[in-house]
Design a protein around this motif. Structure first.
Motif, PDB file in Angstrom:
ATOM      1  N   VAL A  49       0.530  -1.397   0.200  1.00 13.60           N
ATOM      2  CA  VAL A  49       0.327   0.237   0.001  1.00 13.60           C
ATOM      3  C   VAL A  49       0.902   1.291  -0.432  1.00 13.60           C
ATOM      4  CG1 VAL A  49      -1.267   1.151   0.999  1.00 13.60           C
ATOM      5  CG2 VAL A  49      -1.871  -1.819   1.458  1.00 13.60           C
TER       6      VAL A  49
ATOM      7  N   ASP B 126      -4.639   6.060   1.533  1.00 15.21           N
ATOM      8  CA  ASP B 126      -5.869   6.470   1.484  1.00 15.21           C
ATOM      9  C   ASP B 126      -6.065   4.804   1.468  1.00 15.21           C
ATOM     10  OD1 ASP B 126      -9.265   7.990   2.510  1.00 15.21           O
ATOM     11  OD2 ASP B 126      -8.588   6.342   3.721  1.00 15.21           O
ATOM     12  N   ALA B 127      -6.057   4.089   2.805  1.00 13.36           N
ATOM     13  CA  ALA B 127      -6.463   2.759   3.468  1.00 13.36           C
ATOM     14  C   ALA B 127      -7.229   2.050   3.020  1.00 13.36           C
ATOM     15  CB  ALA B 127      -5.442   1.698   4.630  1.00 13.36           C
ATOM     16  N   ILE B 128      -8.676   2.937   3.677  1.00 18.35           N
ATOM     17  CA  ILE B 128      -9.985   2.474   3.096  1.00 18.35           C
ATOM     18  C   ILE B 128     -10.271   2.760   1.945  1.00 18.35           C
ATOM     19  CG2 ILE B 128     -11.978   1.951   3.833  1.00 18.35           C
ATOM     20  CD1 ILE B 128     -11.060   2.808   6.741  1.00 18.35           C
ATOM     21  N   THR B 129     -10.142   3.490   1.565  1.00 18.54           N
ATOM     22  CA  THR B 129     -10.592   3.513   0.314  1.00 18.54           C
ATOM     23  C   THR B 129      -9.523   2.661  -0.497  1.00 18.54           C
ATOM     24  OG1 THR B 129     -10.169   5.885   0.863  1.00 18.54           O
ATOM     25  CG2 THR B 129     -11.268   5.474  -1.807  1.00 18.54           C
TER      26      THR B 129
ATOM     27  N   ASN C 291     -11.971  14.186   7.141  1.00 16.72           N
ATOM     28  CA  ASN C 291     -11.365  13.817   5.462  1.00 16.72           C
ATOM     29  C   ASN C 291     -12.312  13.926   4.486  1.00 16.72           C
ATOM     30  OD1 ASN C 291     -10.951  12.562   3.166  1.00 16.72           O
ATOM     31  ND2 ASN C 291      -9.217  10.811   4.234  1.00 16.72           N
TER      32      ASN C 291
ATOM     33  N   ARG D  68     -13.288  11.344   2.333  1.00 16.98           N
ATOM     34  CA  ARG D  68     -13.875  10.011   2.881  1.00 16.98           C
ATOM     35  C   ARG D  68     -15.857  11.099   3.529  1.00 16.98           C
ATOM     36  NH1 ARG D  68     -10.855   7.139   6.811  1.00 16.98           N
ATOM     37  NH2 ARG D  68      -8.917   6.604   5.947  1.00 16.98           N
TER      38      ARG D  68
ATOM     39  N   MET E  79     -17.858   9.826  -0.184  1.00 21.63           N
ATOM     40  CA  MET E  79     -17.938   8.686  -0.491  1.00 21.63           C
ATOM     41  C   MET E  79     -18.565   8.268   0.128  1.00 21.63           C
ATOM     42  SD  MET E  79     -14.584   6.111   0.105  1.00 21.63           S
ATOM     43  CE  MET E  79     -14.874   5.010   1.696  1.00 21.63           C
TER      44      MET E  79
ATOM     45  N   HIS F   6       7.436   1.333  -0.287  1.00 23.62           N
ATOM     46  CA  HIS F   6       5.510   2.125  -0.163  1.00 23.62           C
ATOM     47  C   HIS F   6       5.702   3.858  -1.038  1.00 23.62           C
ATOM     48  CE1 HIS F   6       4.170  -0.565   2.438  1.00 23.62           C
ATOM     49  NE2 HIS F   6       5.785  -0.706   2.694  1.00 23.62           N
TER      50      HIS F   6
END
Lengths: 338, 163, 123
Positions: free
Chosen positions: A71, A76-79, B26, B29, B32, C39
């Protein structure tokens, strides 16, 4: 408690359709694409893994399963994780309304929703959000730009797609896929009543019918980001566009969503314009798959025949060409039906 | 019983992301989270037997308006996803006003004797809506096209003012 | 009819689970060799320069705007298309077609306006 039994049946159907999509759509589809591309380019394509290279995609999937989970920083990890899931699920949901043909008298379809076509177009529009979020969440200029471009392209071609769908809807009088296929029953050799040839009493409808077929197929090609409309993911332009930062299995999920959507568009084209499962001697299901794979072959054939359109050419084609043409086709169909 | 369960699940699917929309730090978010909220509302429409409206809800709200909102946020400073405080100094007064409004609405909803319409919606939703558009409500149908034209022209005038 | 949508809901849930399975499998099977350079965001092989977000063109927003309005218009045409043949059998076909033609012409003027004002250009 009958709804518990219905939930169980629905789960079985979902697992079956998802497996079918993963096998036929993704694996067979990718293999066909590589083989057909090879033949068009005077080379052989995959040959070593399995007989004639059939197991190539299986090997690729096993490879992708063992790739490291990376990653990017500040992503943005969730998205980042939700976007490919959303793309795959929207591609899967589009298959609920596709009728495969009659087996023992009953049409094989997951559910014949009353507003089937509207539902299909709604699922196609959900993929746009998945792509936009995927591009943004990668924290990468190329990916974000690719996401914007891809989203702009897909929304621009949704209007001609919906307008071209209106033509067979007007000829059949229903939004249900089974209803539309049933309206194309009969005719000369089982072919005469296909909507691409107009209606039996009204052969002038061949003109809007055939043109609507072309508009729909073009818009469908653009909806699934295939050449000549694949600028957002062209390697020479933006690396890989919105999925530049996606590695391993997440990349495979995006690809699964795209191939599932491409096959669904081909299936819907046969349902709307080419008579679904109707045809002479052979059983309906065979005809349906033959027509669907013929259209998929045309999709892949077009890929190596036409050069890629620039983004402004692509958008002009939609807004200044296909949208006015779509409106005209709807009005002409209405006028001819009277 | 099954419908009650479906209603509870759909209500949660609608309300929890809606809470995320107004509290998330955010902006992207927050935008979303609108999507599952809209999909939950579409599910509620289905429970009310309004299939066509549910389909339109998914297509327009989740498919078009959410995309528009996401475009706008990503094209402005909110697109960096920097943390934004969704509260200011008047939190207490705002909270009291919200509670008073909730109390008033609840009192209104619980005390009105809602008349139930006889019969049920026609099964062929789309055909019924179409017939209504073209016979009883034809003026509203045509005026809505004028409203759409006006909003298109207005939005373009505003969006291009800097040129 | 509710049953149809129950199938849709179950499909969505099962889809998420089945799509998540390979991801879980990867998380379990994949090797982990962490070092920070892995990363970094990809920028054609060089160290990324500047912020990942830059001021993008306003053009994208104008296309989305025009799209929303025309999508709503096409939605209005769906019920019309479904009942069109029924109205023909009642000999009201011409009238109904004229209603829809008026609708489309009014919004066609909107498209023409957007075209002439350059909202559909990509310069």
């Amino acid at each position: 408690m009958s709804w518990l039994w219905e939930i169980f049946k629905a789960t079985l159907a979902a697992v079956a359709v998802f497996t079918f999509l993963a096998l036929v759509g993704a694996m067979l589809g990718v293999y066909l694409e590589r083989k057909i591309s090879g033949w068009i380019q005077s080379r052989l394509g995959p040959k070593h893994v399995g007989p004639q290279g059939i197991l190539q995609t299986v090997a690729d999937t096993v490879k992708l399963l063992q790739k490291e989970n990376i990653v990017p920083t500040n992503a943005d990890a969730i998205t980042f994780n939700v976007a490919p899931l959303m793309a795959a699920v929207a591609g899967l949901l589009a298959w609920i309304i596709i009728p495969f043909g009659p087996i023992f008298g009953r049409v094989v379809i997951v559910r014949d929703i009353n507003i089937g076509l509207l539902f299909f177009i709604a699922m196609a529009s959900l993929i746009v959000i998945a792509i936009l979020l995927g591009g943004w969440s990668s924290n990468n200029k190329y990916a974000l730009l690719g996401g914007f471009r891809s989203a702009s392209q897909m929304i621009s071609y949704e209007i001609p797609l919906a307008l071209a769908v209106l033509v067979p809807v007007m000829m059949a009088g229903t939004l249900s896929t089974v209803g539309i296929v049933e309206a194309q029953r009969g005719g000369w050799l089982g072919i005469g009543n296909w909507f691409i040839f107009g209606l039996p009493g009204n052969r002038w409808l061949l003109i809007p019918g055939a043109l609507a077929f072309l508009v729909f197929f073009t818009a469908a090609t653009a909806e699934v980001n295939r050449v000549p409309f694949d600028l957002p993911e062209a390697e020479s332009e933006l690396v890989a566009g919105y999925f530049s930062e996606y590695t391993g299995m997440r990349f495979a999920l995006f690809q699964l969503g795209e191939y599932a959507e491409a096959f669904a568009m081909a299936a819907l084209t046969t349902v709307l314009f080419l008579g679904g499962w109707h045809g002479p001697l052979l059983p309906g299901v065979v005809w349906f798959f033959t027509k669907m794979f013929a259209l998929v072959f045309v999709l892949m054939w077009v890929r190596w025949t036409y050069p890629r359109l620039r983004l402004d050419q692509l958008l002009h084609l939609s807004w200044k060409g296909l949208v006015p043409l779509g409106f005209v086709l709807v009005l002409v169909t209405g006028w001819l039906l009277i | 019983m099954g419908e009650l369960g479906a209603f509870i699940i759909l209500a949660l699917v609608t309300l929890l992301p809606a809470a995320a929309v107004v509290t998330s730090r955010n902006l992207v978010r927050a935008a979303m989270s609108l999507v599952p909220s809209f999909l939950g509302v579409a599910g509620l429409f289905v429970l009310l037997q309004a299939e066509f409206v549910a389909g339109i809800q998914i297509l327009i709200y989740a498919g078009a308006i959410a995309v528009l909102i996401l475009f706008v946020i990503m094209l402005t400073a909110g697109g960096t996803g920097t943390a934004v405080r969704q509260a200011n100094e008047q939190r207490v007064v705002g909270g009291l006003a919200a509670a008073a409004l909730t109390a008033a609405l609840l009192a209104l909803l619980l005390r009105t004797a809602w008349p139930l319409a006889a019969g049920s919606l026609p099964r062929a939703n789309v055909a019924a809506v179409g017939s209504a558009f073209l016979t009883t409500f034809v003026l509203a149908f045509e005026i809505s096209s004028v409203v759409l034209l006006v909003s298109l022209v207005g939005a373009l005038v505003i969006a291009r003012r800097e040129r | 009819m509710l049953l149809d949508w129950l199938y849709v809901a179950v499909f969505a849930v099962v889809g998420v689970v089945m799509a998540g399975l390979p991801l879980a499998l990867v998380w379990a099977l994949a090797p982990r060799a962490e070092y920070p350079q892995k990363h970094l965001t990809y920028e054609s092989g060089v160290v990324p320069f500047g912020q990942a977000w830059a001021q993008f063109n306003i053009r994208y927003y104008l296309f989305a705007l025009v799209f929303v309005l025309f999508e709503v218009e096409v939605i209005y045409l769906f019920p019309w298309a479904v009942v069109f043949r029924d109205f023909i059998t009642q000999r009201l076909g011409g009238f109904v077609l004229a209603e829809a033609a008026l609708f489309i012409v009014i919004l066609g003027m909107g498209l023409l306006y957007a075209w002439r004002k350059g909202a559909l250009e990509w310069v």
